[in-house]
Design a protein around this motif. Structure first.
Motif, short mmCIF file in Angstrom:
data_model
loop_
_atom_site.label_atom_id
_atom_site.label_comp_id
_atom_site.label_asym_id
_atom_site.label_seq_id
_atom_site.Cartn_x
_atom_site.Cartn_y
_atom_site.Cartn_z
N ASN A 110 47.82 49.75 18.20
CA ASN A 110 47.45 51.26 17.53
C ASN A 110 48.58 52.12 18.39
O ASN A 110 48.98 53.09 17.85
CB ASN A 110 45.99 51.76 17.89
CG ASN A 110 45.31 50.97 16.46
OD1 ASN A 110 45.83 50.84 15.75
ND2 ASN A 110 43.84 51.32 17.00
N MET A 111 48.73 51.74 19.64
CA MET A 111 49.79 52.72 20.29
C MET A 111 51.35 52.47 19.84
O MET A 111 52.14 53.02 19.57
CB MET A 111 49.89 52.42 21.89
CG MET A 111 48.64 52.86 22.49
SD MET A 111 48.26 54.63 22.34
CE MET A 111 47.14 54.60 21.07
N THR A 112 51.45 51.08 19.28
CA THR A 112 52.75 50.57 18.63
C THR A 112 52.79 51.35 17.37
O THR A 112 53.68 51.76 16.85
CB THR A 112 52.58 49.10 18.35
OG1 THR A 112 52.78 48.38 19.71
CG2 THR A 112 54.10 48.89 17.56
N ARG A 113 51.72 51.37 16.68
CA ARG A 113 51.33 52.03 15.29
C ARG A 113 52.12 53.74 15.37
O ARG A 113 52.65 53.89 14.42
CB ARG A 113 50.14 51.91 14.73
CG ARG A 113 49.80 52.42 13.30
CD ARG A 113 48.33 52.56 12.94
NE ARG A 113 47.75 51.36 12.93
CZ ARG A 113 46.68 51.00 12.65
NH1 ARG A 113 45.63 52.10 12.08
NH2 ARG A 113 45.99 49.91 12.48
N LEU A 114 51.56 54.34 16.47
CA LEU A 114 51.86 55.88 16.58
C LEU A 114 53.31 55.76 16.99
O LEU A 114 54.08 56.82 16.77
CB LEU A 114 51.22 56.18 17.86
CG LEU A 114 49.40 56.40 17.46
CD1 LEU A 114 48.91 57.07 18.78
CD2 LEU A 114 49.21 57.09 15.99
#
Length: 815
Positions: free
Chosen positions: A63-67
């Motif tokens: 999810n941090m990669t997604r952001l």
């Protein structure tokens, strides 16, 4: 003429850096009107204007990669949308390793990038040299290239976001300082402001603190905990270098350095191991586009290594030596979300020098969260509710951030422990554990025994990606739990009393399992959100007709208290944090009953004390409440002891334990035992994004009991079928290790990642949990596939199971 400040708004955003501008932009894109952003001086003037502007897409989680990927995509589109040049170009990035340990780390990262659908290539030293002429590659062991990473102009990114926000109706006003956030009845109702001697107020239901390094002090005025502290951050910019080509961003973490080519010059920045905290007395009122004093002596070791790495620096002049402040947090993760102390008070701050790549996605996620009332996906790792109240202490923050800045480029070893600001929260038996060889780790400020050193053995971690120095100690502890009896100190558990006339109906509404049980019964349950995701994983003990005790992970205590309090309506219920009042000593293993019988006159047979029951007992010359539950998959009791009697009870158990094979055990052993049994760990295996049925916890959900939060989502999922399932894996080769984020390969295709891992000393191999897509499949089809786990680019055959690999019938916990 000054822009007029309105007297009311739907939302007031405090701070005009890239974070505040992104929140304003994304709320406006969602159709919000009456958005007001107030900036005390000028847009970008705090930290944004001097950021290096590196856009690296791969982060530590999906999810941090997604952001981060969202940020990169947004910054490419912004120029066309707003007409403001963002300087965004996807020049790629290269990370090089100079040691075998770093090589393991970056190759693990490359595997993870593939799982997250990021374009990545492992490259050798010669390929690095082709991409980065003039680089000294003599000691480069490996490198990873991400071709879609890039760099941008940070100030113009913020200006483009601000223009986009204005185009969609937001008002952005410079030169207005928010002096306080006002509230009534536990809820925000506006802000007070001043400008050139003029004062006023804006009525608003929502305030977003995007105040950067000023954010902590502003939050403190409202009783909100926002633990961050400024540090000095250094970089140099060279004179123009003739014929310098366009280059990728280069990171050399083993030398604490990053390099960026920009307009024919080189920028060299540093994340040195011991940083310099700044602003101990607060940030000066007039601080704007300011620089801090040069400290060449502090930067010189980085520059010396850089000249060896990039020899052309030796003959190139320095155009700018820059030193500016940036905010850092105690765990190197930023803060998003609604503050637990005050409804309507939202936060987006503390970006740890990755604010440019983070703020696009963070602004999107926070805007969605504000709009929908729940986050768009699991954001626990950056959730403001993870902050502990004591962490607002400035002495603590000053000590800790001298370390966290450097940890950005340090080796990210598994089990790495913080070295600074330790010893703040201790169990009553801390000194006794220390005397018995405990080696402590820290969680939410708690000092917890992670493992026990033998006599004469160094009480310290020796970090590695392979078997660390405590591996054999853990094995002995683990086997004691499986074959004899182990004793754990779990005082760090969060303990919450929920009591009052309506306590039972309140918990029935919040929990998935049946809560209206007889006093003395223990219920394992989850609190769910409306999507069926897991907000809290806990045990609930009914103490009396009107009182319950909730046991939650220590790391999630503030989150869980907030969830409970925010869901109170007109019920007559009191919610109290009683964590400090009781210690918890866990006696676990096949000899647990014999040990308990030796220290207590009470009866501990299955008939007298069945699994899932709690009662008061005598122990030694004291009293305890004995809960028959387990997180290790063995017969055992959790003993809840008044803190003033904990030392006595501990000594009583130790004295009697010698006759029963008792061994003191640490948290590493708790984890290795629970993963053999397939027990879930909140924050890794189960989150608010993971459906309770797909997590394999349907047995703890009782839809027939009546309405509760998440019931409809559970019924829908039962009707639709599962789209993925949590699977337990064991590597066939006993040598490799699993920690977290290794890649799951099914029939040759990457399908997911390991959510948590440890070594199963009883089973004889590394064990991991991870979700596997299964739409339209039955159990037999899932298990008929061949599975491998990819670790640093190498694939290892794994056995997959939907039942616990250890004691699948749970006979041992009821023996």
């Amino acid at each position: 003429m000054s822009t007029a400040v309105p007297d009311k708004a739907r939302v007031v955003i405090v701070g005009g850096g890239v974070s505040g501008c992104s929140v304003a932009y994304h709320l406006a894109k969602l159709g919000w009107r009456d958005i007001v952003l107030l900036e005390r001086k000028q847009l970008t003037c705090g930290t944004t204007w001097h950021a290096a502007g590196l856009i690296g897409q791969l982060r530590a989680s999906l999810n941090m990669t997604r952001l981060a990927k969202y940020s990169a995509d947004l910054y490419i589109k912004l120029e066309e949308e707003t007409g403001v040049a963002t300087g965004m170009r996807q020049c790629g990035s290269i990370t090089v390793a100079l040691t075998e340990e770093r090589k393991e780390e970056i190759l693990r990262q490359a595997s993870l990038a593939r799982a997250f659908d990021i374009d990545v290539q492992e490259i050798g030293p010669e390929e690095v040299l082709k991409m980065y002429p003039h680089l000294n590659i003599s000691d480069v062991t490996a490198a990873v290239h991400l071709p879609l990473d890039g760099q941008c102009d940070p100030a113009n990114i913020a200006m483009a976001l601000a223009k986009g926000a204005r185009q969609n109706g937001a008002r952005i006003i410079e030169g207005v300082k928010v002096t306080s956030v006002t509230s009534a009845n536990g809820k925000v109702n506006g802000v007070d402001w001043e400008r050139d001697g003029e004062t006023g107020s804006i009525a608003a239901d929502i305030v977003v603190n995007c105040g950067g390094m000023w954010g902590r002090d502003l939050a403190a005025q409202s009783g909100v905990t926002l633990p961050l502290h400024a540090c000095e951050h250094f970089y140099i910019v060279t004179e123009a270098i003739k014929d310098l080509p366009r280059l990728p961003v280069l990171r050399v973490p083993d030398e604490c350095a990053y390099y960026k080519e920009d307009a024919g010059k080189m920028l060299l920045g540093a994340f040195e191991p011991k940083a310099k905290a700044w602003g101990m007395q607060g940030i000066p009122e007039d601080f704007c586009f300011d620089q801090l004093p040069e400290d060449f002596d502090h930067f010189e070791p980085i520059l010396e290594q850089a000249i060896n790495r990039l020899p052309l620096l030796a003959t190139t002049g320095i155009h700018t030596f820059f030193n500016g402040p940036e905010s850092f947090t105690p765990d190197d993760r930023y803060y998003l979300g609604e503050a637990p102390e005050l409804k309507g008070y939202w936060v987006a701050a503390g970006y740890n020098s990755i604010g440019i790549v983070s703020s696009g996605g963070a602004g999107f996620a926070l805007a969605q969260w504000i709009n929908d009332g729940e986050p768009p996906f699991d954001l626990w790792e950056v959730d403001i509710r993870r902050a502990q109240p004591f962490q607002k202490n400035r002495h603590y923050l000053r000590e800790r951030v001298t370390e966290t800045l450097g940890l950005l480029y340090a080796d990210h070893y598994p089990y790495r422990q913080m070295a600074t600001a330790r010893g703040i929260r201790r169990s009553p038996i801390h000194e006794q554990l220390k005397a018995h060889g405990a080696v402590f780790g820290e969680m939410a400020g708690w000092e917890r025994a992670n493992w026990f050193a033998d006599e004469g053995e160094a009480r310290e971690y020796k970090y590695s990606w392979k078997r660390q120095n405590w591996f054999d100690n853990q094995k002995r502890e683990h086997m004691a739990v499986r074959e004899a009896v182990g004793l754990f100190d779990m005082t760090s558990f969060g303990k919450i009393r929920v009591e009052g006339r309506d306590a039972a109906s309140f918990l029935q509404r919040l929990c998935g399992n049946e809560m209206d049980v007889e006093p003395g019964r223990i219920v394992y349950t989850q609190m769910l959100n409306t999507r069926g995701g897991i907000e809290c994983d806990l045990t609930v003990t009914r103490l009396s007709k009107t009182a319950y005790l909730l046991i939650v992970p220590g790391a999630t205590l503030q989150r869980d208290l907030t969830w409970l309090r925010r869901h109170l309506s007109d019920e007559f219920v009191v919610i109290t944090d009683v964590t400090a009042g009781e210690s918890v000593l866990c006696v676990m293993g096949p000899n647990a009953r014999a040990l308990m019988q030796a220290v207590s006159p009470n009866e501990f047979s299955n008939e007298a004390h069945p699994f899932g029951a709690a009662r008061e007992i005598e122990i030694g010359m004291g009293l305890a409440r004995a809960h028959r539950v387990t997180y290790v998959g063995e017969l055992g009791w959790e003993l809840y002891v008044s803190s003033d009697q904990a030392a006595h009870v501990f000594e009583t158990l130790i004295d009697a334990g010698a006759d029963h094979g008792l061994k003191l055990c640490g948290l590493h052993t708790l984890d290795s035992c629970r993963i053999e049994k397939g027990f879930r760990h909140f924050g890794h295996d189960i989150t608010d994004e993971d459906h309770v049925l797909e997590a394999g916890l349907g047995f703890a959900v009782k839809t027939k009991k009546g309405e509760f939060i998440g019931r409809d989502a559970v019924l829908r999922k039962r009707e639709q079928g599962l789209s993925r399932r949590l699977v337990q894996f064991q590597l066939k080769d006993p040598e490799p290790l699993l920690f977290h984020n290794e890649v799951i390969v099914r029939d040759g295709e990457i399908v997911s990642i390991i959510t948590s891992g440890n070594y199963g000393h009883h089973l004889g191999g590394a064990i991991g949990l991870g979700y596997v897509p299964c739409a339209g499949e039955n159990t037999e089809e899932m298990l008929a596939s061949s599975y491998e786990i990819e670790i640093a680019g190498e694939r290892h055959t794994a056995v997959a199971s939907l039942k616990p690999l250890y004691d699948p019938g749970s006979l041992r916990v009821r023996m």
